[in-house]
Write a protein that holds these residues in place. Sequence first.
Motif, PDB file in Angstrom:
ATOM      1  N   TRP A  84       0.808  -1.211   0.000  1.00  0.00           N
ATOM      2  CA  TRP A  84       0.000   0.000   0.000  1.00  0.00           C
ATOM      3  C   TRP A  84       0.849   1.273   0.000  1.00  0.00           C
ATOM      4  CZ3 TRP A  84      -3.996   2.016  -1.777  1.00  0.00           C
ATOM      5  CH2 TRP A  84      -4.493   3.225  -1.300  1.00  0.00           C
ATOM      6  N   SER A  85       1.885   1.323   0.793  1.00  0.00           N
ATOM      7  CA  SER A  85       2.716   2.536   0.866  1.00  0.00           C
ATOM      8  C   SER A  85       3.294   2.883  -0.496  1.00  0.00           C
ATOM      9  CB  SER A  85       3.847   2.371   1.873  1.00  0.00           C
ATOM     10  OG  SER A  85       3.320   2.302   3.170  1.00  0.00           O
ATOM     11  N   ARG A  86       3.811   1.881  -1.203  1.00  0.00           N
ATOM     12  CA  ARG A  86       4.377   2.117  -2.536  1.00  0.00           C
ATOM     13  C   ARG A  86       3.294   2.485  -3.540  1.00  0.00           C
ATOM     14  NH1 ARG A  86       7.749  -2.967  -3.906  1.00  0.00           N
ATOM     15  NH2 ARG A  86       7.268  -3.655  -1.827  1.00  0.00           N
ATOM     16  N   THR A  87       2.176   1.781  -3.474  1.00  0.00           N
ATOM     17  CA  THR A  87       1.073   2.043  -4.402  1.00  0.00           C
ATOM     18  C   THR A  87       0.546   3.456  -4.210  1.00  0.00           C
ATOM     19  OG1 THR A  87       0.469  -0.295  -4.412  1.00  0.00           O
ATOM     20  CG2 THR A  87      -1.210   1.266  -5.138  1.00  0.00           C
ATOM     21  N   LYS A  88       0.329   3.839  -2.960  1.00  0.00           N
ATOM     22  CA  LYS A  88      -0.177   5.174  -2.631  1.00  0.00           C
ATOM     23  C   LYS A  88       0.761   6.259  -3.163  1.00  0.00           C
ATOM     24  CE  LYS A  88       0.019   6.241   1.696  1.00  0.00           C
ATOM     25  NZ  LYS A  88      -0.216   6.416   3.137  1.00  0.00           N
ATOM     26  N   ALA A  89       2.052   6.075  -2.973  1.00  0.00           N
ATOM     27  CA  ALA A  89       3.031   7.052  -3.468  1.00  0.00           C
ATOM     28  C   ALA A  89       3.006   7.128  -4.994  1.00  0.00           C
ATOM     29  CB  ALA A  89       4.427   6.685  -2.974  1.00  0.00           C
ATOM     30  N   ALA A  90       2.856   5.996  -5.656  1.00  0.00           N
ATOM     31  CA  ALA A  90       2.809   5.970  -7.124  1.00  0.00           C
ATOM     32  C   ALA A  90       1.575   6.691  -7.656  1.00  0.00           C
ATOM     33  CB  ALA A  90       2.838   4.529  -7.625  1.00  0.00           C
ATOM     34  N   ILE A  91       0.443   6.530  -6.982  1.00  0.00           N
ATOM     35  CA  ILE A  91      -0.796   7.189  -7.418  1.00  0.00           C
ATOM     36  C   ILE A  91      -0.662   8.701  -7.236  1.00  0.00           C
ATOM     37  CG2 ILE A  91      -3.268   7.442  -6.973  1.00  0.00           C
ATOM     38  CD1 ILE A  91      -2.328   4.790  -8.412  1.00  0.00           C
ATOM     39  N   ARG A  92      -0.104   9.129  -6.130  1.00  0.00           N
ATOM     40  CA  ARG A  92       0.103  10.576  -5.914  1.00  0.00           C
ATOM     41  C   ARG A  92       1.031  11.161  -6.963  1.00  0.00           C
ATOM     42  NH1 ARG A  92       0.312  11.479   0.627  1.00  0.00           N
ATOM     43  NH2 ARG A  92      -1.825  10.814   0.996  1.00  0.00           N
ATOM     44  N   ARG A  93       2.097  10.425  -7.333  1.00  0.00           N
ATOM     45  CA  ARG A  93       2.995  10.892  -8.405  1.00  0.00           C
ATOM     46  C   ARG A  93       2.248  10.956  -9.733  1.00  0.00           C
ATOM     47  NH1 ARG A  93       6.652   7.594  -5.856  1.00  0.00           N
ATOM     48  NH2 ARG A  93       6.249   5.907  -7.325  1.00  0.00           N
ATOM     49  N   ARG A  94       1.486   9.909 -10.045  1.00  0.00           N
ATOM     50  CA  ARG A  94       0.731   9.881 -11.300  1.00  0.00           C
ATOM     51  C   ARG A  94      -0.205  11.073 -11.405  1.00  0.00           C
ATOM     52  NH1 ARG A  94      -4.025   5.843 -11.451  1.00  0.00           N
ATOM     53  NH2 ARG A  94      -4.889   7.607 -10.290  1.00  0.00           N
ATOM     54  N   ASP A  95      -0.821  11.439 -10.271  1.00  0.00           N
ATOM     55  CA  ASP A  95      -1.785  12.544 -10.236  1.00  0.00           C
ATOM     56  C   ASP A  95      -1.111  13.883  -9.948  1.00  0.00           C
ATOM     57  OD1 ASP A  95      -3.767  10.680 -10.792  1.00  0.00           O
ATOM     58  OD2 ASP A  95      -4.355  10.432  -8.691  1.00  0.00           O
ATOM     59  N   ASN A  96       0.199  13.926 -10.124  1.00  0.00           N
ATOM     60  CA  ASN A  96       0.993  15.160  -9.968  1.00  0.00           C
ATOM     61  C   ASN A  96       0.869  15.796  -8.594  1.00  0.00           C
ATOM     62  OD1 ASN A  96       2.037  15.133 -12.668  1.00  0.00           O
ATOM     63  ND2 ASN A  96      -0.022  15.694 -13.321  1.00  0.00           N
ATOM     64  N   GLY A  97       0.686  14.967  -7.570  1.00  0.00           N
ATOM     65  CA  GLY A  97       0.650  15.476  -6.199  1.00  0.00           C
ATOM     66  C   GLY A  97      -0.491  16.430  -5.919  1.00  0.00           C
ATOM     67  N   ALA A  98      -1.619  16.224  -6.630  1.00  0.00           N
ATOM     68  CA  ALA A  98      -2.756  17.138  -6.468  1.00  0.00           C
ATOM     69  C   ALA A  98      -4.067  16.364  -6.526  1.00  0.00           C
ATOM     70  CB  ALA A  98      -2.745  18.194  -7.566  1.00  0.00           C
ATOM     71  N   CYS A  99      -5.074  16.918  -5.884  1.00  0.00           N
ATOM     72  CA  CYS A  99      -6.423  16.359  -5.929  1.00  0.00           C
ATOM     73  C   CYS A  99      -6.914  16.391  -7.382  1.00  0.00           C
ATOM     74  CB  CYS A  99      -7.351  17.198  -5.043  1.00  0.00           C
ATOM     75  SG  CYS A  99      -9.090  16.704  -5.103  1.00  0.00           S
ATOM     76  N   VAL A 100      -7.447  15.275  -7.860  1.00  0.00           N
ATOM     77  CA  VAL A 100      -7.907  15.218  -9.252  1.00  0.00           C
ATOM     78  C   VAL A 100      -9.196  16.003  -9.462  1.00  0.00           C
ATOM     79  CG1 VAL A 100      -6.754  13.021  -9.721  1.00  0.00           C
ATOM     80  CG2 VAL A 100      -9.140  13.025  -8.950  1.00  0.00           C
TER      81      VAL A 100
END
Length: 64
Positions: A14-30
């Motif tokens: 989860w920690s890695r997945t969560k970080a990857a999703i935040r990077r994918r979404d450019n560190g911002a709320c979609v």
Amino acid sequence: MSSKPMQLRYGRHWSRTKAAIRRRDNGACVRCGSRFALTVHHIDGNRRNNNRDNLVTLCLADHQ
């Protein structure tokens, strides 16, 4: 909130997945673009479904 460790509630990576999703979404709320108080949301509501297509970054205001 559950007393179970995060790993049991969300899966082993989860920690890695969560970080990857935040990077994918450019560190911002979609939804609103906020960069504060972010969380990763499971679109289908299933905490164990960590498929990247099922995850989005949301601020706490939009996660309600």
